[in-house]
Design a protein around this motif. Structure first.
Motif, PDB file in Angstrom:
ATOM      1  N   ALA A 335       0.828  -1.208   0.000  1.00 23.22           N
ATOM      2  CA  ALA A 335       0.000   0.000   0.000  1.00 23.22           C
ATOM      3  C   ALA A 335       0.860   1.255   0.000  1.00 23.22           C
ATOM      4  O   ALA A 335       0.531   2.246  -0.678  1.00 23.22           O
ATOM      5  N   ARG A 336       1.971   1.237   0.727  1.00 23.90           N
ATOM      6  CA  ARG A 336       2.859   2.405   0.730  1.00 23.90           C
ATOM      7  C   ARG A 336       3.467   2.635  -0.650  1.00 23.90           C
ATOM      8  O   ARG A 336       3.570   3.776  -1.116  1.00 23.90           O
ATOM      9  N   ILE A 337       3.852   1.542  -1.303  1.00 25.84           N
ATOM     10  CA  ILE A 337       4.421   1.659  -2.652  1.00 25.84           C
ATOM     11  C   ILE A 337       3.366   2.190  -3.623  1.00 25.84           C
ATOM     12  O   ILE A 337       3.605   3.143  -4.378  1.00 25.84           O
ATOM     13  N   ASP A 338       2.194   1.574  -3.599  1.00 30.60           N
ATOM     14  CA  ASP A 338       1.137   1.964  -4.527  1.00 30.60           C
ATOM     15  C   ASP A 338       0.641   3.384  -4.262  1.00 30.60           C
ATOM     16  O   ASP A 338       0.272   4.110  -5.189  1.00 30.60           O
ATOM     17  N   GLY A 339       0.613   3.765  -2.972  1.00 34.00           N
ATOM     18  CA  GLY A 339       0.175   5.108  -2.648  1.00 34.00           C
ATOM     19  C   GLY A 339       1.076   6.155  -3.278  1.00 34.00           C
ATOM     20  O   GLY A 339       0.604   7.143  -3.848  1.00 34.00           O
TER      21      GLY A 339
END
Length: 488
Positions: A335-339
């Protein structure tokens, strides 16, 4: 070239020097298609998929061979179970009265679906054992002629490899022959030594007619170890760069492969690479004690990209321990990467698609991957770049945002995260979902801008609230509205 890999045969990390400049050849053991794939299967496939992607990023043309063992004692036994009354009711994976070849093909497709869902690319060649019987006969005869194999004296049709005829037997696993257990893969009555293993197994009365092939030594079927040696030689030659597989295959499978191939006069693999096992709470996964989890259960719980991240995050040689919180932790990382990718692409536009080259990636990432595929260290570089990108977003430094975005997309491509979710028919399901979501949210943002321009604050707030209920967070800034999924 600075690539270095741990070679199991030498028990050391050593520089990778391919046989042919600019090319690399890799064979890794695929599945014995007797049942549904388990996490050990897919972890191994992901490890060697990461290896392939990195070799390609290092400008090597890679030929990958992954076999399918579609004839085996366990396959025949499960097929026979399907003909017994009540078998289908006892196990939902059993199809009543299913021939062995149909059972093997059905589970082969299940493996393909699992690999595709988790972004494991198809190999260059994926041979089935049953398609290479003539090559197996030729290898057996060569071993007999060279004094390393012999037919059983009782004319049972069995042919064995004579382990004591090969002084190097046991070198891969560093064992002395007298300390080894007897080979359990054939009737021991015709063996010179209990450790001699079967190259060809004579037909039994219980074997289906379709599971037997004619041979100079009688009707029968190939031994498991012989299959891989025959197939790899056909597709990669008598000497190739890397042989891979799970750590559990080192003995007896890979030990026997190496012995019979080298005894036949083949140089065989220059490097041996083995991935570690997956455990559950520190214990070996076992159906008997109920501590198993399947790849599909993981995918259903967290999605394919999260599962790909989880199964590929540890060093390939280490044990990967599954815990109740494992997928949650992996999901937070994804989620951090995609965010960041979503916010950065909205700000500066998505990078143009293309092949990933190591020269275009952060040097620390490349150094980690060069060092025996040190994925944990490579992921640390990835997350550092994500943090730097988020800082650049806050500072309005678009040039830095674009640089971080290109690096992050390149690194996720090397690690295979971008391809997880690929459907069996091709294409990336996650990418299609992302595109559709981006279009729909973009339309709603445009409507909200129109409402705010018209000073229709109630309508603008209603649109924002509707997006929030769907898990989409809006951030208003001087450059316009940006969106992200809640929690990113």
């Amino acid at each position: 070239m600075s690539l270095r890999f741990y070679d199991t045969a030498r028990a050391e990390v050593r520089p990778f020097e391919p046989i042919e400049a600019g090319r690399a050849s890799l064979y890794y053991c695929g599945a014995t298609v007797q049942g549904m794939p388990h996490v050990g299967h897919v972890r191994s496939a992901i490890a060697f998929d990461q290896l392939t992607r990195w070799l390609e990023a290092r400008d090597l043309r890679v030929t990958v061979v992954r076999n399918v063992t579609d004839i085996d004692d366990k396959i025949l036994a499960k097929s026979q179970d399907s003909f017994r009354e009540g078998a289908a009711g006892a196990d939902p994976s059993v199809v009543p009265e299913e021939p062995w070849w149909a059972l093997a093909y059905r589970f082969e497709q299940e493996f393909h679906r699992a690999y595709a869902a988790l972004g494991v690319r198809r190999p260059t060649y994926e041979p089935r054992a049953t398609g290479h019987i003539p090559e197996m006969h030729a290898l057996i005869q060569l071993l007999i002629d060279r004094g390393h194999a012999y037919p059983a004296p009782d004319a049972s049709g069995d042919v064995y490899f004579d382990v004591r005829s090969w002084p190097a037997y046991g070198s891969l696993t560093r064992q002395h022959i007298d300390d080894m257990q007897a080979a359990p893969d054939a009737d021991p009555r015709g063996k010179k030594d209990p450790r001699d293993f079967a190259l060809w197994k004579g037909s039994q009365e219980t074997d289906p007619v379709t599971a037997s092939w004619s041979s100079p030594w009688g009707t029968g079927r190939p031994g498991w170890h012989l299959e891989c040696s025959s197939m790899v030689t056909k597709y990669l030659g008598t000497e190739f760069d890397i042989h891979g597989g799970g750590l559990d295959l080192r003995f007896p499978h890979h030990e026997n492969e190496m012995a019979q191939s080298q005894a036949a006069g083949h140089a065989f693999a220059r490097y041996w690479m083995h991935n570690g096992m997956v455990t559950f709470g520190g214990e070996k996964m076992s159906k008997s004690i109920g501590n198993t989890v399947t790849p599909q259960e993981m995918i259903d719980a967290a999605g394919p990209r999260v599962v790909r991240y989880y199964l590929g995050q540890a060093h390939y040689r280490s044990v990967l321990d599954y815990r109740e919180t494992s997928l949650q932790e992996a999901g937070a990382a994804v989620a951090r990467i995609d965010g960041f990718i979503g916010k950065a692409a909205t700000r500066v536009g998505a990078p143009a698609p293309g092949s990933v080259r190591a020269a275009d990636l952060p040097p620390a990432f490349a150094d980690a991957m060069d060092d025996d595929l040190n994925v944990p260290q490579a992921l640390a570089v990835l997350h550092t770049t994500v943090r730097s990108g988020n800082t650049a977003l806050s500072a309005g430094d678009d040039a830095a945002v674009a640089a971080c975005l290109a690096a992050v997309v390149g690194m996720t491509g090397v690690l295979g995260l971008d391809d997880a979710g690929e459907a069996a028919g091709g294409g990336t399901a996650d990418a299609a979902l992302s595109k559709a979501l981006d279009t729909l949210v973009g339309d709603r943002i445009a409507e909200r801008i129109e409402a705010r321009t018209a000073r229709d604050w109630a309508r603008a707030d209603a649109i924002r609230d509707a997006l929030a209920r769907a898990g989409v967070t809006l951030e208003d800034s001087a450059e316009g509205a940006r969106w992200s999924l809640s929690g990113n």
